[in-house]
Design a protein around this motif. Structure first.
Motif, PDB file in Angstrom:
ATOM      1  N   THR A  29       0.843  -1.191   0.000  1.00  0.00           N
ATOM      2  CA  THR A  29       0.000   0.000   0.000  1.00  0.00           C
ATOM      3  C   THR A  29       0.876   1.238   0.000  1.00  0.00           C
ATOM      4  N   THR A  30       0.274   2.362  -0.284  1.00  0.00           N
ATOM      5  CA  THR A  30       1.016   3.616  -0.285  1.00  0.00           C
ATOM      6  C   THR A  30       1.605   3.900   1.093  1.00  0.00           C
ATOM      7  N   ILE A  31       0.840   3.664   2.155  1.00  0.00           N
ATOM      8  CA  ILE A  31       1.350   3.958   3.494  1.00  0.00           C
ATOM      9  C   ILE A  31       2.517   3.035   3.855  1.00  0.00           C
ATOM     10  N   GLU A  89       5.450   4.584   2.169  1.00  0.00           N
ATOM     11  CA  GLU A  89       5.885   5.777   2.905  1.00  0.00           C
ATOM     12  C   GLU A  89       6.711   5.386   4.132  1.00  0.00           C
ATOM     13  N   LEU A  90       6.220   4.419   4.898  1.00  0.00           N
ATOM     14  CA  LEU A  90       6.943   3.962   6.083  1.00  0.00           C
ATOM     15  C   LEU A  90       8.279   3.330   5.713  1.00  0.00           C
ATOM     16  N   SER A  93       3.902  12.629   3.974  1.00  0.00           N
ATOM     17  CA  SER A  93       2.830  11.790   4.492  1.00  0.00           C
ATOM     18  C   SER A  93       2.615  12.063   5.981  1.00  0.00           C
ATOM     19  N   LEU A 146       0.145  11.053   7.639  1.00  0.00           N
ATOM     20  CA  LEU A 146      -0.323   9.797   8.220  1.00  0.00           C
ATOM     21  C   LEU A 146       0.844   8.938   8.686  1.00  0.00           C
ATOM     22  N   ALA A 147       1.879   8.786   7.859  1.00  0.00           N
ATOM     23  CA  ALA A 147       3.040   7.979   8.255  1.00  0.00           C
ATOM     24  C   ALA A 147       3.712   8.561   9.486  1.00  0.00           C
ATOM     25  N   LEU A 168       1.583   7.806  12.517  1.00  0.00           N
ATOM     26  CA  LEU A 168       1.688   6.400  12.926  1.00  0.00           C
ATOM     27  C   LEU A 168       2.957   6.150  13.733  1.00  0.00           C
ATOM     28  N   ASP A 197      -0.035   1.768  16.342  1.00  0.00           N
ATOM     29  CA  ASP A 197      -0.339   1.292  15.000  1.00  0.00           C
ATOM     30  C   ASP A 197      -0.386  -0.224  14.947  1.00  0.00           C
ATOM     31  N   HIS A 251       0.560  -1.651  11.023  1.00  0.00           N
ATOM     32  CA  HIS A 251       1.938  -1.670  10.535  1.00  0.00           C
ATOM     33  C   HIS A 251       2.948  -1.793  11.671  1.00  0.00           C
ATOM     34  N   THR A 272       6.670   0.383  11.856  1.00  0.00           N
ATOM     35  CA  THR A 272       6.762   1.448  12.851  1.00  0.00           C
ATOM     36  C   THR A 272       7.655   1.037  14.011  1.00  0.00           C
TER      37      THR A 272
END
Length: 163
Positions: A39-41, A44-45, A69, A71-72, A75, A81, A84, A88
């Motif tokens: 996924t995109t997230i 990003e992570l 991001s 959101l990242a 998280l 979280d 993920h 994280t």
């Protein structure tokens, strides 16, 4: 350090990229990373993790890491979280090393180098590649960053029709 993640196509191919520069904007290193379905997230992570690892390996002990991001970043900071935990958790462990790291949000317009690198990652086979020199096609964007070229940002505002 600027990092970014991207995804493309079906099946979803994810990628990440990052650029490490000094306080004058001079290139210290970078990376391109291509992963399989995600996924995109997740991308990003992964980009944030790869960026932190690169900076640590290069001996950087005072770092500002920027990501577009929010959101990242949330998280990582919120420590709750469940979706993920692996990514994280690795990031938090690395942040706990003996160094000073500030995580900061930047808009996409301020993250153009990392955005370009994350998309450029798609041309590589699946793996992570460290870049001692910036790719030739990236040099125009790096130069624009050094010159502090600005780009207008469009913001849509909702107008209250009840007035």
């Amino acid at each position: 350090m600027n990092t970014d993640g991207a995804d493309q196509g079906c099946p979803r191919i994810t990628s990440a990229g990052g650029a490490l520069r000094d306080h004058h904007g001079r290139w210290l290193g970078g990376f391109c990373s291509k992963m399989s379905n995600g996924t995109t997230i997740m991308a990003e992570l992964w980009g944030i993790l790869q960026g932190l690892q690169l900076a640590w390996r290069k001996g950087i002990r005072f770092l500002i890491l920027e990501s577009d991001s929010q959101l990242a970043l949330d998280l990582i900071k919120n420590r709750t979280d469940a979706a993920h935990p692996h990514s994280t958790g690795l990031i938090r462990r690395l942040l706990g090393q003996d160094w000073v790291v500030q995580l900061a949000h930047t808009y996409r317009e301020g993250n153009r180098v990392a955005d370009w690198l994350s998309k450029h990652s798609l041309i590589y086979p699946f793996d992570t590649y460290e870049l001692d020199e910036p790719p030739r096609d990236l040099k125009k964007i790096l130069q624009e960053d050094l010159l502090e070229v600005s780009f207008p940002r469009q913001v849509l505002q909702r107008i209250n029709s009840d007035i």
